[in-house]
Write a protein that holds these residues in place. Structure first.
Motif: not given
Length: 786
Positions: A319, A322, A330
């Motif tokens: 996460i 991204r 994401l």
């Protein structure tokens, strides 16, 4: 007179100078409406002999009046009604009088619940008359409209954050939209996407765009995965941090937060005009079970697909990557969570269940739990019409009552075991023997010769009662729902009916009395004992019984059709016997109904570990499923429990399959032991257990999962990663020669002897010992080789 059908979404109240005002947001075919009922009077009750004491207290407050009523307490004392223009005046008076030893009754019933229950309204309403201005209808009349079912506008919401709950993105799927709000600048060039991705310069702007989306698209319901405890809570945390209001309610109203008194950290979110339904809690309410309720596990189980990021550490790192390097990626991941939740809701028909549940219980659709509140919603208005006011919680001291009857089992391997099951046993006992709070008060005050006997000194009136009629109405509604193939409604009715006995046995219920719950459970004990005698009188053996089910060995192997016919015949004889016995001895019509449930072609009842006694609530059996295919059913055994390793579960499945099909099993056991000891099955050695307390609360008894979690967080601390396990959660670990170690920080060699002795041997012996064999006997010579 204008008339509109609707479904109550949310309910609120407030005191004004003119009196208490009740507000309902209602979904209708013409869109949402806000129903405002002004100048509502709140009521409580007190014993009439205390009127002078109460009036002396009221001398300085003319806003509360007293009126004599044709009602009485459960103790038989006449009562007066206390009528207040403001509900808070009533609750303040209740506290003052309580301190002086004066008791008020039903002062805790809030205005919206009082209004609805006394009109027998659950969720469906008909709005009649009133003044309508835009979406607002004032001073109308509401009547029950149980047949109305709304079509709600849903939005699935999910957020992505940093490890420290800093907001990165918000995804929304619903109301015809697939939209993601992302923090940060847009990449150049912007990729083509099949959803709308909007970039925001600041976290404050993220919240503002979300507020605007809700006001524009106006959903009736918000769904998600831990949507209240995580998504909405973190949104509120970020809104507070950046000093921007979170206005997700209708008319731009904020979320109203409350904390749970008993569960630390658990919160409730009340959103004016909208319900918020968490997928995890909705699945549990609908009786779905999974080893893990993570979105990934449930999606894989129900849909055969999941998300695209691995474990928790990989997920957080990915996460962050991204968010830094691939914001469209994401956004896709964020939206994917929304889509999975929407599809799980569709697959499990969760929204239909939650709406039917509201129709059945009288509770707001996003109110989880609430069996006691649902019971009160149905019972209080009927009790008032019988001339009584409700007692207060705690009026009757707690005394333990027996639970369901569980017979001693006869361990062993059997051919042709038939299971008969009493249909909704406890509700049928309530209906047949007129078990009821008001009925017991009337029965004890009346003629013992004509009363229906209960247990622990209880006796019940034949004429005056409420609960049997409520149960009968729900029972008939369920039968109709089953005929119409309305599974969500059938399930909601079943769960409510089956909760009644537990409610009467809960000291948190105002109607709690050990004589009531014992008159249900002990009657069940009596029924199961008599049923056993009847079956054995027919020449069969009862090898086990549990609450409402009885397991009958037919003493030899039968083809499936013959065994089913025998089971059906036994059920008819038992039902006829009950009809005759109750009519002759008590003058009652029997609502008791036992029915054929299952024929196990092979059935195994294990021993209690380390003894030769039969176990309880643990068995396995080979049966034919609805498609005519062989299937092994497990109850209470390790294969059905999440706290045993996959190594043990797969071993148990393989062993049972061979025994049930009369196949050789000795070499299977030896090979499984060899493969385990050689490291061929290492991927099956993982324990996954829940930490039910904070790590620092484990002081004296420190179980393996806690030791593993402490090691994991020590590693996290050294790597400057967020600590994962301080407040509980789930931990995966293996047993090593140095003790339990977390999967994410495994450093030592695996302790294979632990798995052989603590996982495989107990399972093997519980099956093999009744067959005159044992794990040691099959593997001792082989174990010497390692």
């Amino acid at each position: 007179m204008a008339s509109t059908a609707g479904f109550i979404l949310t309910r609120h109240w407030r005191d004004t100078r003119q009196g208490t005002e009740i507000e309902f947001w209602v979904a209708t075919d013409d869109g949402p409406r806000k129903v405002r009922l002004t100048e509502q009077v709140s009521v409580a009750f007190a014993e009439a002999e205390l009127r002078d004491v109460i009036e002396a207290q009221l001398a300085r407050d003319a806003a509360i009046s007293l009126r004599g009523l044709p009602l009485k307490t459960f103790g038989g004392a006449p009562v007066v009604g206390l009528y207040a223009s403001q509900y808070r005046q009533l609750t303040a008076l209740e506290r003052t009088l309580r301190d002086r030893g004066v008791k008020l009754y039903e002062a805790d019933v809030r205005p919206p619940e009082r209004y609805l229950m006394e009109r027998f309204i659950t969720a469906g309403v008909r709005i009649e008359g009133g003044n309508e201005q835009g979406q607002v209808i004032t001073d109308c009349k509401l009547k029950p409209e149980p047949a109305y079912r709304p079509t709600l506008k849903l939005v699935s919401l999910d957020i992505e954050t940093s490890a420290y709950e800093d907001l990165y993105s918000i995804a929304l799927e619903g109301c015809g939209q697939r939209h993601v709000y992302m923090l940060g600048p847009a990449p150049a060039p912007a990729p083509e996407l099949d959803f709308q991705l909007e970039y925001c310069d600041t976290p404050r702007q993220l919240i503002e765009r979300l507020n605007a989306w809700f006001q524009t698209h106006d959903p009736d319901a918000i769904i998600g995965w831990s949507v209240v405890q995580f998504d909405l809570r973190v949104l509120q945390k970020n809104a507070d941090k950046y000093k921007v209001p979170l206005l997700l309610g209708r008319e731009g109203k904020p979320v109203d937060w409350r904390t749970h008194q008993a569960r630390e950290g658990y919160v409730f979110a009340s959103i004016p005009g909208r319900i918020a339904i968490d997928g995890i809690e909705a699945l549990r309410a609908a009786s779905w079970t999974f080893p893990s309720f993570s979105l990934e596990n449930v999606a894989q189980t129900m849909l055969g697909e999941g998300k695209d990021i691995g474990d928790a550490y990989d997920k957080m790192a990915e996460i962050e990557r991204r968010f830094r390097d691939d914001k469209p990626g994401l956004a896709y991941y964020n939206l994917r969570d929304c889509e999975l939740v929407t599809r799980i809701f569709d697959k499990a028909r969760l929204m239909a269940f939650m709406l039917e549940r509201a129709h059945v219980t009288g509770l707001q659709a996003d109110h989880m739990g609430g069996s006691i509140a649902a019971f009160s919603h149905h019972y209080l208005p009927r009790m008032h019409r019988e001339g009584y006011v409700a007692p207060n919680t705690g009026d009757v001291p707690f005394s333990p009552s027996p639970g369901g009857f569980v017979m001693d089992s006869k361990p062993g391997l059997y051919d042709s075991v038939v299971v008969l099951d009493y249909k909704s046993l406890y509700p049928s006992i309530i209906r047949t023997f007129q078990v009821d709070p008001v009925g017991m008060i009337e029965g004890l005050a009346g003629d013992a010769e004509t009363a229906i006997p209960g247990f622990r000194g209880a006796q019940f009136s034949r004429e005056h009662h409420c609960l049997p009629a409520i149960t009968t109405q729900l029972w008939q509604g369920r039968d109709a729902a089953k005929r119409e193939k309305n599974e969500p409604l059938s399930q909601a009715l079943k769960l409510l009916m089956n909760s009644f006995c537990g409610v009467l046995g809960s000291p948190d219920c105002r109607f709690y009395d050990p004589r009531l719950v014992s008159s249900v459970t002990m009657r069940g004990h009596e029924m199961m004992r008599l049923t056993r005698e009847l079956v054995e009188g027919e020449g069969y053996d009862v090898i086990y019984g549990d609450t409402d089910s009885i397991f009958i060995w037919l003493k030899r192997s039968y083809p499936n059709e013959e065994a089913v016919a025998i089971g059906d015949g036994l059920a008819r004889k038992i039902n006829a016997w009950w009809q005759q016995r109750l009519r002759d001895e008590l003058g009652l019509d029997s609502c008791l109904e036992i029915e054929f449930d299952t024929h196990f072609q092979r059935f195994f009842m294990p021993t209690i570990r380390g003894t030769d006694m039969g176990s309880k609530k643990r068995y396995a059996g080979l049966t034919l499923n609805g498609k005519g295919e062989e299937e092994v059913i497990y109850r209470g055994l390790e294969v059905a429990r999440s706290d045993w390793t996959p190594l043990a579960q797969q071993f148990q499945q393989g062993l049972f399959t061979r025994i049930f099909k009369s196949e050789p099993y000795e070499q299977y056991v030896r090979d499984y032991v060899r493969r385990t000891a050689c490291g061929e099955l290492d991927e099956l050695l993982v324990y996954r257990k829940r930490l039910r307390q904070r790590l620092d609360e484990y002081q004296v008894n420190v179980p393996p999962q806690v030791r593993a979690a402490r090691i994991a967080d020590e590693v996290n601390r050294s790597l400057k990663r967020p600590l994962r396990y301080q407040n509980g959660g789930w931990i995966s670990y293996v047993m090593t020669v140095n003790g339990p170690e977390p999967l994410e920080a495994l450093r030592s060699k695996i302790d294979y002897e632990h798995y052989l002795g603590k996982q495989l041997q107990p399972i093997a012996d519980s099956i093999l010992l009744p067959l005159h064999s044992s794990f040691a006997r099959l593997t001792t010579r082989q174990a010497d080789l390692f």
